[in-house]
Design a protein around this motif. Structure first.
Motif, mmCIF file in Angstrom:
data_model
loop_
_atom_site.group_PDB
_atom_site.id
_atom_site.type_symbol
_atom_site.label_atom_id
_atom_site.label_comp_id
_atom_site.label_asym_id
_atom_site.label_seq_id
_atom_site.Cartn_x
_atom_site.Cartn_y
_atom_site.Cartn_z
ATOM 1 N N GLU A 150 0.823 -1.208 0.000
ATOM 2 C CA GLU A 150 0.000 0.000 0.000
ATOM 3 C C GLU A 150 0.861 1.265 0.000
ATOM 4 O OE1 GLU A 150 -4.045 -0.707 2.432
ATOM 5 O OE2 GLU A 150 -2.214 -1.043 3.599
ATOM 6 N N HIS A 151 1.998 1.212 0.722
ATOM 7 C CA HIS A 151 2.813 2.415 0.880
ATOM 8 C C HIS A 151 4.209 2.278 0.274
ATOM 9 C CE1 HIS A 151 -0.406 3.602 3.476
ATOM 10 N NE2 HIS A 151 -0.087 2.743 4.430
ATOM 11 N N PHE A 152 4.423 1.238 -0.529
ATOM 12 C CA PHE A 152 5.766 1.074 -1.088
ATOM 13 C C PHE A 152 5.718 0.174 -2.314
ATOM 14 C CE2 PHE A 152 10.040 -0.800 -1.363
ATOM 15 C CZ PHE A 152 10.825 0.343 -1.260
ATOM 16 N N ALA A 153 6.266 0.678 -3.410
ATOM 17 C CA ALA A 153 6.428 -0.115 -4.630
ATOM 18 C C ALA A 153 7.850 0.093 -5.132
ATOM 19 C CB ALA A 153 5.423 0.306 -5.701
ATOM 20 N N TYR A 154 8.482 -0.986 -5.568
ATOM 21 C CA TYR A 154 9.875 -0.943 -6.010
ATOM 22 C C TYR A 154 9.956 -1.460 -7.437
ATOM 23 C CZ TYR A 154 14.942 -1.952 -5.985
ATOM 24 O OH TYR A 154 16.282 -2.009 -6.275
ATOM 25 N N ILE A 155 10.540 -0.652 -8.325
ATOM 26 C CA ILE A 155 10.620 -0.953 -9.754
ATOM 27 C C ILE A 155 12.086 -0.936 -10.162
ATOM 28 C CG2 ILE A 155 9.887 -0.256 -12.059
ATOM 29 C CD1 ILE A 155 8.103 1.350 -9.213
ATOM 30 N N THR A 156 12.530 -1.960 -10.878
ATOM 31 C CA THR A 156 13.916 -2.004 -11.349
ATOM 32 C C THR A 156 13.947 -2.006 -12.870
ATOM 33 O OG1 THR A 156 14.020 -4.432 -11.339
ATOM 34 C CG2 THR A 156 14.645 -3.283 -9.305
ATOM 35 N N ALA A 157 15.047 -1.489 -13.427
ATOM 36 C CA ALA A 157 15.239 -1.466 -14.883
ATOM 37 C C ALA A 157 16.683 -1.828 -15.187
ATOM 38 C CB ALA A 157 14.906 -0.094 -15.456
ATOM 39 N N THR A 158 16.874 -2.754 -16.123
ATOM 40 C CA THR A 158 18.219 -3.190 -16.495
ATOM 41 C C THR A 158 18.316 -3.329 -18.009
ATOM 42 O OG1 THR A 158 17.607 -5.530 -16.250
ATOM 43 C CG2 THR A 158 18.578 -4.449 -14.334
ATOM 44 N N LYS A 159 19.515 -3.059 -18.520
ATOM 45 C CA LYS A 159 19.829 -3.349 -19.917
ATOM 46 C C LYS A 159 21.344 -3.391 -20.068
ATOM 47 C CE LYS A 159 19.109 -2.338 -24.754
ATOM 48 N NZ LYS A 159 18.466 -1.546 -25.813
ATOM 49 N N ALA A 160 21.808 -4.322 -20.897
ATOM 50 C CA ALA A 160 23.240 -4.432 -21.154
ATOM 51 C C ALA A 160 23.776 -3.109 -21.677
ATOM 52 C CB ALA A 160 23.504 -5.543 -22.164
ATOM 53 N N GLY A 161 24.931 -2.715 -21.188
ATOM 54 C CA GLY A 161 25.542 -1.453 -21.586
ATOM 55 C C GLY A 161 25.224 -0.307 -20.658
ATOM 56 N N TYR A 162 24.323 -0.533 -19.683
ATOM 57 C CA TYR A 162 23.930 0.500 -18.740
ATOM 58 C C TYR A 162 24.100 -0.004 -17.311
ATOM 59 C CZ TYR A 162 21.633 2.683 -22.753
ATOM 60 O OH TYR A 162 21.376 3.255 -23.962
ATOM 61 N N ASN A 163 24.308 0.937 -16.390
ATOM 62 C CA ASN A 163 24.243 0.595 -14.985
ATOM 63 C C ASN A 163 22.785 0.340 -14.600
ATOM 64 O OD1 ASN A 163 27.082 1.004 -14.255
ATOM 65 N ND2 ASN A 163 26.678 3.161 -14.680
ATOM 66 N N ASP A 164 22.565 -0.549 -13.643
ATOM 67 C CA ASP A 164 21.209 -0.865 -13.218
ATOM 68 C C ASP A 164 20.544 0.377 -12.626
ATOM 69 O OD1 ASP A 164 21.846 -3.424 -13.953
ATOM 70 O OD2 ASP A 164 22.048 -4.196 -11.910
ATOM 71 N N GLY A 165 19.224 0.487 -12.815
ATOM 72 C CA GLY A 165 18.465 1.611 -12.268
ATOM 73 C C GLY A 165 17.222 1.135 -11.568
ATOM 74 N N SER A 166 16.622 2.012 -10.775
ATOM 75 C CA SER A 166 15.415 1.629 -10.043
ATOM 76 C C SER A 166 14.633 2.862 -9.627
ATOM 77 C CB SER A 166 15.776 0.805 -8.796
ATOM 78 O OG SER A 166 16.478 1.599 -7.860
ATOM 79 N N ARG A 167 13.431 2.623 -9.170
ATOM 80 C CA ARG A 167 12.587 3.677 -8.621
ATOM 81 C C ARG A 167 11.714 3.062 -7.544
ATOM 82 N NH1 ARG A 167 14.602 6.598 -8.933
ATOM 83 N NH2 ARG A 167 14.731 7.271 -11.068
ATOM 84 N N ALA A 168 11.444 3.820 -6.480
ATOM 85 C CA ALA A 168 10.496 3.427 -5.446
ATOM 86 C C ALA A 168 9.507 4.565 -5.260
ATOM 87 C CB ALA A 168 11.213 3.105 -4.139
ATOM 88 N N LEU A 169 8.288 4.243 -4.906
ATOM 89 C CA LEU A 169 7.276 5.272 -4.731
ATOM 90 C C LEU A 169 6.150 4.740 -3.855
ATOM 91 C CD1 LEU A 169 4.918 5.521 -7.795
ATOM 92 C CD2 LEU A 169 6.691 3.793 -7.669
ATOM 93 N N ILE A 170 5.336 5.652 -3.388
ATOM 94 C CA ILE A 170 4.094 5.290 -2.703
ATOM 95 C C ILE A 170 3.025 5.202 -3.781
ATOM 96 C CG2 ILE A 170 2.393 5.981 -0.999
ATOM 97 C CD1 ILE A 170 4.581 7.512 0.442
ATOM 98 N N PRO A 171 2.534 3.996 -4.092
ATOM 99 C CA PRO A 171 1.616 3.876 -5.232
ATOM 100 C C PRO A 171 0.221 4.389 -4.912
ATOM 101 C CG PRO A 171 1.874 1.755 -4.157
ATOM 102 C CD PRO A 171 2.820 2.695 -3.462
ATOM 103 N N THR A 172 -0.402 4.988 -5.907
ATOM 104 C CA THR A 172 -1.801 5.374 -5.806
ATOM 105 C C THR A 172 -2.660 4.255 -6.398
ATOM 106 O OG1 THR A 172 -1.847 6.428 -7.991
ATOM 107 C CG2 THR A 172 -1.124 7.781 -6.123
ATOM 108 N N THR A 173 -3.961 4.391 -6.280
ATOM 109 C CA THR A 173 -4.864 3.386 -6.855
ATOM 110 C C THR A 173 -5.109 3.614 -8.332
ATOM 111 O OG1 THR A 173 -6.768 4.722 -6.160
ATOM 112 C CG2 THR A 173 -6.024 2.989 -4.647
ATOM 113 N N GLY A 174 -4.584 4.713 -8.878
ATOM 114 C CA GLY A 174 -4.718 4.967 -10.306
ATOM 115 C C GLY A 174 -3.587 4.328 -11.087
ATOM 116 N N LYS A 175 -3.339 4.844 -12.283
ATOM 117 C CA LYS A 175 -2.247 4.368 -13.117
ATOM 118 C C LYS A 175 -0.982 5.106 -12.686
ATOM 119 C CE LYS A 175 -1.891 1.704 -16.939
ATOM 120 N NZ LYS A 175 -2.565 0.423 -17.152
ATOM 121 N N ASN A 176 -0.084 4.404 -11.980
ATOM 122 C CA ASN A 176 1.115 5.040 -11.445
ATOM 123 C C ASN A 176 2.123 5.294 -12.557
ATOM 124 O OD1 ASN A 176 1.047 4.984 -8.261
ATOM 125 N ND2 ASN A 176 0.039 3.123 -9.000
#
Length: 589
Positions: free
Chosen positions: A90-116
């Motif tokens: 309810e109060h925490f969502a963790y998203i990761t993004a990876t691709k060869a040639g790049y350093n790993d990235g991520s985002r965390a947020l407090i999700p809403t009930t809409g389209k985050n």
């Protein structure tokens, strides 16, 4: 035909903190025996996400892998991903993004009930220096930030490593305008006693270590490295003599306190036992804050930028409302705050809120301002068989002054978004994308009308395959839509390299290439690459700052992906222009 989607998804990771105050002066008791930290996240919840992965120049990265919980997705040619029904908290969502040639990235947020809405910016994996194991080494970058290694390394599984070590360093300063998109997670942390904390950053350092086969490495168990991180000039006068160090937990998605750093001259210096991201931060007690933004008729407004500012020091963080007009984030407890809503039209709303001792939901903010008019933009999207597109999005772009492009999700063949637009600036365009079938519509132009703007049906019947485009200054982007050819060897007797060509509707041929036979994914300058067309001529003699990012070079039949951006001077040296562009071309040989 596909067009580039410029970055516009900004997270509401509000982390405005008061420099120099005591974080425990708020009389909140610290429990010396904390429960499981994830208990702070609330109950499990199913939430929907739409977002974009871009490089450090704000251009889309295609084919990045995005994960939320157990669900993974690939970004499309616009760098966009869609994940619905993700299991988060309810109060925490963790998203990761990876691709060869790049350093790993991520985002965390407090999700809403809409389209985050999520945006993640990845930095190129370009080694700062290659060092040898078994030997003490020092690696530094331009700012004076540096690391001292003792030479002991191991693989991620704990096996001792011997050989060359590629060290990639990135120093993220608080004054960087993209700090919220470049940093991992959000400024949310677990302190040494296991308690929730909100962080004010005095600088972050990302470090990745790779072996000779590209494998990830770590410092050997029991060994330390000394980091020296330059303090941002804007914070030097108020930087404390000692500051806690925090490392980013890439598995769980939040920062953890570990050790401290000492101010020596213009730098913070400390010792660390491993690498991912390290952060010099002052901690504060957080609360969750939520708000909705509505128009004068009570309709929720999408993609409205909401700013929260600490009344005492002026630090500001931003968020963007979802399709329900909602945005949530973390703010410091027991502090007076200023909330402000601005857009290219001007300041639309400002007010004082707080202090809050516990989580809070503000009363709805209603935008009644003579600078803007609200409208509901709606329409339907069909595929080539005239059936509803069920998994896709629409890109809304406006004329200069209207603001950044927006992603509008499609639901069961229909899209709708309540928006505000500047009075007198009514032109906009729409382009629809069928995410499942990789089909797009043509770009179609419209005008906003007050209250309701119904655009009717849009059909996605153009296959998104190859593309080359460039844009000079604020001119319309020029697209080269046929005659594609990509090669990694030269067919004209010249030395080998990487060469891409395509033709525009008016017959202009664009060529992008390099005669450097050793081109691999990475970043280059015009010493290695050229661009040549009727409108654009960038080659070694040209005075320019162009950086070329080669994102991937696929096998024959696969794709070559690259982008470029910077400034260049006309041949007579009188005018300086900005330019950016992108290529996604099938490799023929």
């Amino acid at each position: 035909m596909m067009k580039l989607l410029k970055a516009m998804l900004v997270l509401f990771t509000i982390s405005i903190v008061l420099i120099g105050c005591n974080p425990d002066d708020d009389n909140i008791t610290i429990n010396p025996n904390p429960v499981d930290f994830s208990k702070n996240f609330g109950a499990s919840a199913s939430r929907d996400f739409i977002g974009q992965v871009v490089n450090a120049d704000d251009y889309p990265i295609q084919g990045a892998t995005v994960k939320i919980g157990s669900i993974a997705a690939q970004t499309d040619a616009n760098g966009v991903f869609i994940i619905n029904g993700a299991s988060v908290y309810e109060h925490f969502a963790y998203i990761t993004a990876t691709k060869a040639g790049y350093n790993d990235g991520s985002r965390a947020l407090i999700p809403t009930t809409g389209k985050n809405k999520v945006k993640i910016m990845l930095t190129d994996f370009v080694p700062t220096m290659t060092i040898a194991s078994g030997t003490a080494s020092e690696v530094s970058i331009y700012s004076g930030t540096k690391i001292k290694f003792d030479g002991a390394f191991q693989t991620e599984s704990g096996t001792p490593y011997s050989g060359n070590v590629s060290v990639c360093m990135f120093h993220l300063t608080p004054s960087n305008p993209d700090v919220d998109d470049l940093m991992p997670g959000m400024l949310y942390a677990q302190d040494a006693l296991g308690q929730e904390r909100l962080l004010e950053t005095y600088g972050m350092l990302q470090v990745e270590l790779r072996g000779s086969d590209g494998q990830k490495l770590q410092l050997a168990t029991g060994h330390m490295a000394q980091i020296t991180m330059r303090i941002d000039d804007t914070q030097l006068a108020v930087a404390p003599a000692t500051i806690p160090l925090w490392h980013f937990d890439e598995v769980n998605g939040y920062w953890k306190q570990e050790g401290s750093a000492t101010k020596i001259g213009n730098n913070y210096v400390g010792n660390v036992s491993h690498f991912s991201w390290w952060n010099c931060d002052i901690p504060f007690v957080p609360i969750n804050l939520s708000v909705r933004v509505l128009d004068g008729s009570g309709n929720p407004l999408s993609d409205v930028s909401v700013a929260i500012q600490r009344s005492s020091n002026g630090n500001t963080r931003y968020g963007v409302t979802d399709n329900n007009g909602a945005v949530s984030g973390i703010v410091p407890a027991n502090e007076s705050l200023t909330i402000k809503i601005t857009n290219p039209c001007g300041t639309l709303y400002t007010g004082t809120i707080g202090p809050f001792a516990t989580d809070a939901t503000l009363p709805d903010i209603v935008i009644n301002n003579t600078l803007v008019t609200s409208t509901l933009v709606q329409g339907s999207v069909l595929d080539c068989n005239n059936t509803n597109v069920t998994n896709g999005y629409v890109v809304l772009r406006g004329t200069p002054g209207l603001g950044s492009p927006s992603i509008i999700p499609i639901s069961n063949g229909v899209f709708s978004t309540n928006r505000i637009y500047c009075n007198g600036v009514t032109q906009f365009s729409l382009e629809a994308f069928d995410f499942d079938d990789s089909q797009s519509s043509d770009v179609q132009n419209y005008n906003f009308t007050p209250s309701l703007t119904n655009v009717g049906s849009i059909t996605t019947c153009t296959t998104v395959t190859e593309l080359i485009w460039h844009q000079i200054d604020n001119r319309p982007a020029k697209y080269f839509t046929h005659g594609f050819y990509g090669e990694t060897t030269s067919a004209d007797g010249l030395p080998g390299g990487l060469h891409l060509t395509a033709t525009s509707a008016d017959g202009d041929v664009l060529s992008i290439g390099s005669y450097n036979a050793n081109i691999v994914p990475g970043s280059y300058t015009s010493a290695d690459f050229y661009v040549d067309s009727d409108e654009l001529y960038i080659i070694i003699p040209t005075v320019n700052t162009i950086i070329f990012h080669v994102n991937s070079i696929g096998p024959v039949g696969g794709y070559i992906d690259m982008s470029f951006s910077g400034t260049f001077t006309e041949v007579d040296g009188s005018v300086v222009h900005t330019v950016n562009g992108q290529a996604h071309v099938k490799r023929m040989q």
